[in-house]
Enzyme design. Structure first.
Site, short mmCIF file in Angstrom:
data_model
loop_
_atom_site.label_atom_id
_atom_site.label_comp_id
_atom_site.label_asym_id
_atom_site.label_seq_id
_atom_site.Cartn_x
_atom_site.Cartn_y
_atom_site.Cartn_z
N ASP A 46 -34.56 16.25 -77.68
CA ASP A 46 -33.38 16.92 -77.13
C ASP A 46 -33.81 17.96 -76.11
O ASP A 46 -34.53 18.92 -76.42
CB ASP A 46 -32.60 17.61 -78.25
N HIS A 77 -33.05 12.90 -74.48
CA HIS A 77 -31.62 13.19 -74.32
C HIS A 77 -31.48 14.46 -73.48
O HIS A 77 -31.77 15.56 -73.95
CB HIS A 77 -31.01 13.37 -75.71
#
Length: 231
Positions: A46, A77
């Site tokens: 992330d 991501h």
């Protein structure tokens, strides 16, 4: 830069992608090896810029440090306001898949096309409040759709029940497209919520706290997989 060859096509297998946002960064290599040996399919990274979401996390150096040290595909991501500022760096660092948000500032079609031009698989993500029909024109460009089942920005949140409806709708769109596209659920995934996401249509599950914060991460990962068998 790595190509996207490590990231397989969707094929009915449920993939579990531990999110290193919840890992002990002091022991990151050890933690990654633990989940890899426990049967993790991908490693979820992330990336947060402090603007698109109110938190900061990892840069390309973290992905570069993982690249070549693990056989797990690196599922990156980008929760960032201007993804085009980051795509090149993360592609060079070894991302196998780069997912960008439809709500970001950069024009989404050009961003996805550029990711693909770098030999990296491309994904598009939507927040819980976003109308899922917005992804329909993008399905010819993506390898993965990521549905956020929490409000993005922090780990450890509870799965939002309304996410099931979003996941079901996205699965219908993917099926109608006739394309082989992963549908990933991210947020609040644990042995209780994993079956809900899979029954709604997800075939990739991101789990952070439920794995890395567990007393026994190996058992926790196996419990998620047992709760959401392949479809």
């Amino acid at each position: 830069m790595m190509t996207s060859s490590k990231m397989p096509a969707a094929n009915g297998k449920i993939c579990v992608a531990p999110s290193i946002l919840s890992a002990d960064l002091w022991r990151l290599g050890e933690e990654v090896n633990t989940v890899a040996q426990a049967g993790a399919d991908w490693l979820h990274v992330d990336v947060m810029d402090g603007h698109f979401v109110p938190n900061l996390s990892f840069g390309p150096a973290v992905v570069s440090s993982l690249n070549g040290k693990t056989d797990l595909p690196l599922d990156v991501h980008l929760m960032v306001e201007e993804p085009m500022l980051f795509v090149d760096a993360f592609a060079r660092a070894g991302a196998d898949l780069l997912t960008v948000h439809i709500e970001a500032k950069d024009e989404i079609v050009n961003t996805l096309k550029y990711i693909k031009s770098l030999g990296v698989k491309a994904g598009v993500s939507i927040k819980p409040q976003t109308d899922p029909t917005r992804i329909i024109p993008l399905l010819d460009l993506v390898d993965l759709v990521l549905v956020m089942s929490v409000n993005p920005g922090f780990g450890g949140q509870a799965f939002l029940p309304e996410s099931e409806t979003q996941i079901k709708q996205v699965r219908q769109f993917i099926t109608r497209s006739g394309r082989n596209i992963w549908l990933e659920a991210d947020g609040g995934i644990n042995p209780k919520t994993a079956p809900l996401a899979v029954q709604a249509g997800a075939d990739a599950l991101v789990a952070g706290s439920a794995i890395f914060k567990a007393a026994d991460p190996v058992l926790a990962l196996k419990q998620i997989r047992q709760a959401a068998p392949d479809i």
